[in-house]
Scaffold this active site. Structure first.
Site, PDB file in Angstrom:
ATOM      1  N   LYS A 254     -23.464 -59.419 -30.436  1.00  0.00           N
ATOM      2  CA  LYS A 254     -22.221 -58.684 -30.684  1.00  0.00           C
ATOM      3  C   LYS A 254     -22.528 -57.524 -31.635  1.00  0.00           C
ATOM      4  CE  LYS A 254     -17.709 -59.066 -33.062  1.00  0.00           C
ATOM      5  NZ  LYS A 254     -16.679 -59.949 -33.653  1.00  0.00           N
ATOM      6  N   ASP A 259     -15.122 -53.401 -37.446  1.00  0.00           N
ATOM      7  CA  ASP A 259     -14.004 -54.114 -36.833  1.00  0.00           C
ATOM      8  C   ASP A 259     -12.781 -54.012 -37.739  1.00  0.00           C
ATOM      9  OD1 ASP A 259     -12.250 -55.785 -35.553  1.00  0.00           O
ATOM     10  OD2 ASP A 259     -13.339 -57.647 -36.028  1.00  0.00           O
ATOM     11  N   LYS A 266      -6.368 -55.583 -39.397  1.00  0.00           N
ATOM     12  CA  LYS A 266      -6.661 -56.558 -40.449  1.00  0.00           C
ATOM     13  C   LYS A 266      -6.038 -56.112 -41.765  1.00  0.00           C
ATOM     14  CE  LYS A 266     -11.267 -57.976 -38.732  1.00  0.00           C
ATOM     15  NZ  LYS A 266     -11.020 -59.421 -38.592  1.00  0.00           N
ATOM     16  N   ASP A 277     -20.102 -56.546 -38.725  1.00  0.00           N
ATOM     17  CA  ASP A 277     -19.690 -57.236 -37.506  1.00  0.00           C
ATOM     18  C   ASP A 277     -20.654 -56.965 -36.341  1.00  0.00           C
ATOM     19  OD1 ASP A 277     -17.933 -59.090 -36.457  1.00  0.00           O
ATOM     20  OD2 ASP A 277     -16.493 -57.604 -35.747  1.00  0.00           O
ATOM     21  N   ASP A 336      -7.766 -58.013 -32.379  1.00  0.00           N
ATOM     22  CA  ASP A 336      -8.783 -58.392 -33.360  1.00  0.00           C
ATOM     23  C   ASP A 336      -9.722 -59.472 -32.814  1.00  0.00           C
ATOM     24  OD1 ASP A 336     -10.177 -58.338 -35.704  1.00  0.00           O
ATOM     25  OD2 ASP A 336      -8.681 -59.456 -36.871  1.00  0.00           O
ATOM     26  N   GLU A 338     -11.835 -59.160 -30.538  1.00  0.00           N
ATOM     27  CA  GLU A 338     -12.516 -58.174 -29.695  1.00  0.00           C
ATOM     28  C   GLU A 338     -13.937 -58.573 -29.326  1.00  0.00           C
ATOM     29  OE1 GLU A 338     -12.539 -58.092 -32.906  1.00  0.00           O
ATOM     30  OE2 GLU A 338     -14.676 -57.757 -33.232  1.00  0.00           O
ATOM     31  N   ARG A 340     -15.313 -61.357 -28.365  1.00  0.00           N
ATOM     32  CA  ARG A 340     -15.450 -62.151 -27.136  1.00  0.00           C
ATOM     33  C   ARG A 340     -15.269 -61.280 -25.890  1.00  0.00           C
ATOM     34  NH1 ARG A 340     -10.731 -66.095 -29.054  1.00  0.00           N
ATOM     35  NH2 ARG A 340     -11.570 -65.335 -31.038  1.00  0.00           N
TER      36      ARG A 340
HETATM   37  N1  BES Z   1     -15.264 -60.100 -36.678  1.00  0.00           N
HETATM   38  C1  BES Z   1     -14.210 -61.018 -36.770  1.00  0.00           C
HETATM   39  C2  BES Z   1     -14.643 -62.385 -37.292  1.00  0.00           C
HETATM   40  C3  BES Z   1     -15.172 -62.430 -38.694  1.00  0.00           C
HETATM   41  C4  BES Z   1     -14.358 -62.830 -39.730  1.00  0.00           C
HETATM   42  C5  BES Z   1     -16.481 -62.139 -38.957  1.00  0.00           C
HETATM   43  C6  BES Z   1     -14.861 -62.915 -41.005  1.00  0.00           C
HETATM   44  C7  BES Z   1     -16.990 -62.211 -40.247  1.00  0.00           C
HETATM   45  C8  BES Z   1     -16.175 -62.612 -41.270  1.00  0.00           C
HETATM   46  C9  BES Z   1     -13.587 -61.225 -35.386  1.00  0.00           C
HETATM   47  O1  BES Z   1     -13.610 -60.129 -34.562  1.00  0.00           O
HETATM   48  C10 BES Z   1     -12.158 -61.583 -35.606  1.00  0.00           C
HETATM   49  O2  BES Z   1     -11.450 -60.769 -36.112  1.00  0.00           O
HETATM   50  N2  BES Z   1     -11.787 -62.796 -35.223  1.00  0.00           N
HETATM   51  C11 BES Z   1     -10.452 -63.243 -35.381  1.00  0.00           C
HETATM   52  C12 BES Z   1     -10.015 -63.909 -34.095  1.00  0.00           C
HETATM   53  C13 BES Z   1      -8.543 -64.188 -34.009  1.00  0.00           C
HETATM   54  C14 BES Z   1      -7.763 -62.890 -33.993  1.00  0.00           C
HETATM   55  C15 BES Z   1      -8.272 -65.002 -32.769  1.00  0.00           C
HETATM   56  C16 BES Z   1     -10.422 -64.230 -36.543  1.00  0.00           C
HETATM   57  O3  BES Z   1     -11.381 -64.964 -36.725  1.00  0.00           O
HETATM   58  O4  BES Z   1      -9.462 -64.200 -37.293  1.00  0.00           O
HETATM   59 ZN    ZN Z   2     -15.140 -58.774 -34.888  1.00  0.00          ZN
HETATM   60 MN    MN Z   3     -11.966 -58.852 -34.898  1.00  0.00          MN
END
Ligand code: BES
Ligand code: ZN
Ligand code: MN
Length: 488
Positions: A254, A259, A266, A277, A336, A338, A340
């Site tokens: 990834k 992000d 966020k 990210d 967010d 994204e 996947r």
């Molecule tokens: N890049 C983030 C996940 C992340 C969080 C990485 C903290 C490193 C530290 C990912 O893209 C994300 O935002 N995931 C969301 C998914 C949710 C919206 C279903 C999450 O984990 O909150």
């Molecule tokens: Zn992300």
């Molecule tokens: Mn995200």
């Protein structure tokens, strides 16, 4: 710092700094024992004592470091001790140092030598590219570390050093990439860095921009990247095609260079951390660097989906339905989630190589960090043998992974009412549903997913060989797993 191995007697070696390790309750060799107060030294793990032996030894300084109990030897302890030694050598502004190879019960000299090379190079890592206010002496680096071995262990130690060196440089490359700020590491810049790596090892590389991706139907990556002025890239590096008949492994990373969350933006607090990210992509490139350096006899195809997730007038939105490279459709519920979506296209592309395994690495979910904290990578797999390989490799390399389930009910959670899958299933089992989503894009190929969101970054100096910032996690596990695979 150059690391080499050479046969030699530590107590007869002239050097700026001689590093000697000692187990708890192990008596020190006599010239040293005579120089210190017995009560000042116990040998407990990570204890240090700096000695100026003057005429008693040819070395100008001796750094004693405790290895802890001999009854519970641990290579991670050796890595830490080597990191402490390398940092101390740098503080002392030493040019050259020598490290006496210790015998570690249950571990061959090659593995101990590898751990010392790894620990000293990982512990020496600093990210100074953006520091303009340092004096030259603040930038001092140790020139050379020589691992002193008994005569009959020199060759074995040299092999270990070469391996540890390759792995550590791979990890440090991954750290550099993840530490870079998002204004300087855009998807295009990440592709340039991949190009540099490919050129250095003479590897074929393909970089697709938005036009090519549109022609070929990368509906996932394109949608995620649409809200940013920094256009997405899809990167493929092909190592060892001549070994395709023996073993082909696809490594998928990834590569979200930033992000923001997109339209599902966020909160401001800690959003800066989302420059990391792309740590999955960084780990894939770092591992490829080490694999090429070590000339491992397998084909490794590195695939990176690189994009920036930003909100603007053309950004993708909650409610959108995307058509991915596989033809499958995704209902976007949260922009967010994204990672996947980007991985969906990359995992589809990976199947062209008919690999024996697809392994993806991604900072995919905050939920994995809730579940496992900073101490383990989340592992998911559709294949038990592959999962076991990775779990064992993580244990051996000092990067633990822990497997979570992918039972059918979780897969139900990512089904959509109006498209094939949805990109968010809410808060419950967040790391698992993300993995279940990915699983629907790997077909029947053996696949494993490593969620490194909890382990890719550290705000505190957790281990001597792990400075603050990007950890480069995944590189050591991957190299170990692929090396083991080619040996069995
Ligand atoms: N890049 C983030 C996940 C992340 C969080 C990485 C903290 C490193 C530290 C990912 O893209 C994300 O935002 N995931 C969301 C998914 C949710 C919206 C279903 C999450 O984990 O909150
Ligand atoms: Zn992300
Ligand atoms: Mn995200």
């Amino acid at each position: 710092m150059r690391v080499t191995a050479a046969a030699g007697d530590p107590l007869a070696t002239a050097t700026d700094l001689l590093v000697l390790t000692s187990w708890e309750e192990e008596p020190l060799p006599s010239p040293l024992a005579d120089l210190i107060e017995p009560g000042d030294w116990s040998g407990k793990a990570k204890q240090t004592l700096l000695i100026y032996p003057r005429d008693a030894l040819p070395a100008r300084r001796v750094l004693l470091i405790g290895l802890g109990r001999r009854s519970s030897p641990d290579l991670d302890q050796v890595r830490e001790v080597a990191a402490i030694a390398a940092q101390r050598a740098r503080e002392l502004k030493v040019e050259r140092c020598a490290f006496a190879l210790p015998g570690v019960p249950d571990h061959p000299a090659e593995a101990v030598a590898a751990a010392i090379a790894e620990g000293s190079l990982l512990g020496s890592y600093r990210f100074l590219e953006y520091k303009t206010d340092l004096k030259p002496e603040d930038r001092h680096e140790v020139d050379e570390l020589t691992l002193l071995t008994p005569g009959d262990a020199e060759e074995e130690a040299a092999r270990g050093v070469a391996r540890g060196d390759a792995v550590a440089r791979g990890v440090n490359l991954a750290r550099d990439l993840a530490n870079l700020p998002p204004n300087d590491l855009t998807p295009a810049r990440l592709a340039e860095r991949a190009q540099e790596l490919a050129t250095a090892f003479g590897l074929p590389i393909t970089v697709l921009g938005p036009t090519e991706m549109r022609e070929q139907g990368f509906g996932g990556i394109l949608a995620v990247g649409r809200g940013s002025a920094n256009e997405p890239r899809f990167i493929v590096i092909d190592y060892g095609a001549q070994y395709a008949d023996a073993l082909t492994v696809c490594l998928v990373g990834k590569g979200m260079t930033f992000d923001s969350g997109g339209i599902s933006i966020k909160p401001a607090e800690n959003m800066d951390a989302m420059k990391m990210d792309m740590s999955g992509a960084a780990a894939v490139l770092g591992a490829l660097h080490a694999i090429a350096e070590l000339q491992l006899p397998l084909r490794v195809v590195a695939l990176i989906g690189a994009a920036e997730n930003m909100p603007d007038g053309s950004a993708y939105r909650p409610g959108d339905i995307l058509k991915t490279l596989s033809g499958k459709t995704i209902e976007v519920l949260n922009t967010d989630a994204e990672g996947r979506i980007v991985l969906a296209d990359a995992l589809t592309y990976a199947q062209r190589y008919h690999p024996s395994a697809i392994i993806d690495l991604a900072t995919l979910t905050g939920a994995i960090s809730v579940a496992l904290g900073p101490h383990a990578i989340g592992l998911f797999a559709n294949d038990d043998a592959l999962a076991q390989r990775l779990l064992r490799a993580g244990e051996a390399a000092g990067e633990r992974a822990w497997q979570l389930p992918l039972w059918q009910p979780y897969r139900e959670m990512v089904k959509s009412d109006i498209a094939d899958v949805r990109n968010s299933a809410g808060r419950q089992a967040g790391a698992i549903t993300a993995a279940a989503f990915l699983q629907s894009f790997v077909g029947d190929y053996p696949w494993a997913h490593l969620d490194i969101a909890g382990t890719a970054w550290t705000d505190s100096k957790s281990k001597a060989y792990q400075p603050k910032g990007a950890t480069g996690v995944g590189v050591r596990l991957l190299v170990q797993a692929l090396r083991d695979w080619t040996q069995k």
